[in-house]
Every structure is written in C-alpha cells, then in structure tokens.
Motif scaffolding. Structure first.
Motif: not given
Length: 276
Positions: A89-95, A192-199, A209-211
């Motif tokens: 996940g992107a660092l800006e999205d990582l708690p 990833f599913e626990r920590w990253i709120d990608w939406e 498109e990528t990850l």
C-alpha cells in the motif's frame, strides 16, 4: 562429532521450509519454527522438529529458545531469522499503527530472538546468525514502503551487529534474495485489507490499475524469479564458509541493484526502479 543445530523461523512455507528440509538432509539438527502451532505440527508429522515461535510474542520466543537448548544440552550453532510478512500500500494510506505492527514482526521480534541466542553462542565459543533480507533492503519500490522500511532497518541492524561481534567467535551474515517463489504476496492480502482503505485514497485509480491486480489476479512467475532452493544454496555457503561474507545476494535483480545503487546518481536509479 556433535550434530550441528540450527533454529530457522518462518518455516511454514517458502524459504524457511526449503531451508529446513535442505539442511536436515545435510545432517543438521533443524528446529523449524512457525507462527502457528498447526503448521509446526504439520512439520512434526513430516519428521522435522517443528516448534511454535511468534515474533510478536516475547513469551513464545523465550519458550522456543528454551525448547531448543533443552533438546541440545544448551547448544545452538546457528540461527536463521527468516519469518516476516509484507503490508502493501502507499505510505500516505498506511496508518502508523500498521507500520508499528510490521516492525514488531519483521524487526523487533528478530532483535529479541537474536539477543536471546547470542549468550548461548558466546558460552559455547561459536555461532552463526543469518538474517534474511531482500533486494528491497537495498533499493525501494512503490507500494512496498512498509516492507522496504523493515528491510532497510534490518540491513542496518545486521551490519552494526556484525561489526560489534567481530571480537567474538559469532559471525553475522545477511542473505539477500530477490524474486523468490513463495506465499508472501498471498499472505500479504489480509494485512492489506486490514490496514489500507484504498477506496478512500486519492490513488484509488492507481490501486485498481496496479496493486489490486498484482495481489488478487493469478499472474505466474515474476521475471528472474527463482525457487526457494536458490536461497538455500546461499544459506549453505554462509554456514560452511570459514570466514563468511557479510552478505550473499541471490537472483539477478538483487545482484544488479547492489551494483547500480553504488554507481548511479539517485535520480537515475529512481528512473530505473520506477520502470519496474
């Protein structure tokens, strides 16, 4: 001669399992540690000495070390720190709590286990400590900031420990794989599913498109990917060498990046890495 003993972590699959099987066939007494007791039991049924060791649990670390020394009469010839996980996940999205969680396993747990093993090796007058790093301990890659951070930290910690152990009979070595066949990508999905709120991320389209494709779609082997037995060859060399090298690189990308980071300016290296 006394049978040599080694404690290997992360043995449920991949590099750890291959190392446990390979070194046992070489005549080592292998203590194959897994985070889950069910995996340790599966290894015991295979004939390996499976034990439970969870890097997040200091009590389980102490219990595993006590089990090994009780079984060997107080000896441990080698430690191979290998168990780890990825949190893409992107660092800006990582708690920040997510970053703390991966450091607890990938760095702090390794440090705790290593500190408990060093007095054993000092007392017996010999020992090898092998730490499994990564090409991502040498160079960064997008979407892998959490894992990269832990491997960069591990590289520094291992280098310092090697210097500090020079006046002892304990040798400290980095094993640096690149793309190796393993379950690390699949195993990273729950993290990833626990920590990253990608939406909710400003990068949501980039995730799609990528990850997300990399995580959830079957894609076959990566370029230059090797089986875990390639790492076992490096482990054997590190254990058998009278004076082991500080680091053993495995796979073409790791060897290439080790050279490129020394000879290229930062921007040039960034351009090359970004293409990957």
């Amino acid at each position: 001669m006394t049978t040599r003993s080694i404690l290997i972590t992360g043995c449920s699959s991949g590099i750890g399992l291959a190392a446990a099987r390979g070194l046992r066939s070489d005549g080592w007494r292998v203590f194959a540690a897994c985070r889950q007791e069910a995996d340790a039991e599966r290894l015991r049924q295979e004939g390996l000495e499976g034990i439970r060791l969870d890097y997040d649990d200091a009590e389980s670390i102490a219990s595993a070390v006590a089990h090994v020394t009780d079984a060997t009469g107080g000896r441990l010839d080698a430690l191979f720190n290998n168990g780890a996980f990825a949190l893409p996940g992107a660092l800006e999205d990582l708690p920040t709590d997510g970053l703390r969680a991966i450091f607890e396993t990938n760095v702090f747990g390794w440090h705790e286990l290593t500190r408990q093993v060093i007095p054993i090796m000092r007392a017996q007058g010999s020992g090898r400590i092998l730490n499994c790093s990564s090409v991502l301990g040498l160079v960064p890659m997008k979407w892998r900031g959490a894992y990269v951070s832990t491997k960069f930290a591990l590289e520094g910690m291992t280098d310092v420990l090697r210097l500090e152990m020079r006046d002892t009979p304990i040798r400290v070595v980095l094993i640096e794989p690149g793309p190796i066949t393993s379950n690390i990508r699949v195993n990273s999905i729950p993290h990833f599913e626990r920590w990253i709120d990608w939406e909710a991320s400003p990068r949501a389209d980039q995730y799609r498109e990528t990850l997300l494709k990399r995580l959830y779609e079957s894609r076959g082997k990566d370029t230059f990917e090797l089986p875990p037995e390639a790492v076992v060859k490096a482990v054997r060399r590190a254990l058998s060498a009278r004076n082991p090298a500080p680091r053993y690189a495995v796979t073409v990308p790791t060897k290439a990046m080790g050279v490129l980071r020394r000879i290229l300016p930062g921007r040039a290296l960034d351009r090359i890495i970004s293409r990957g």
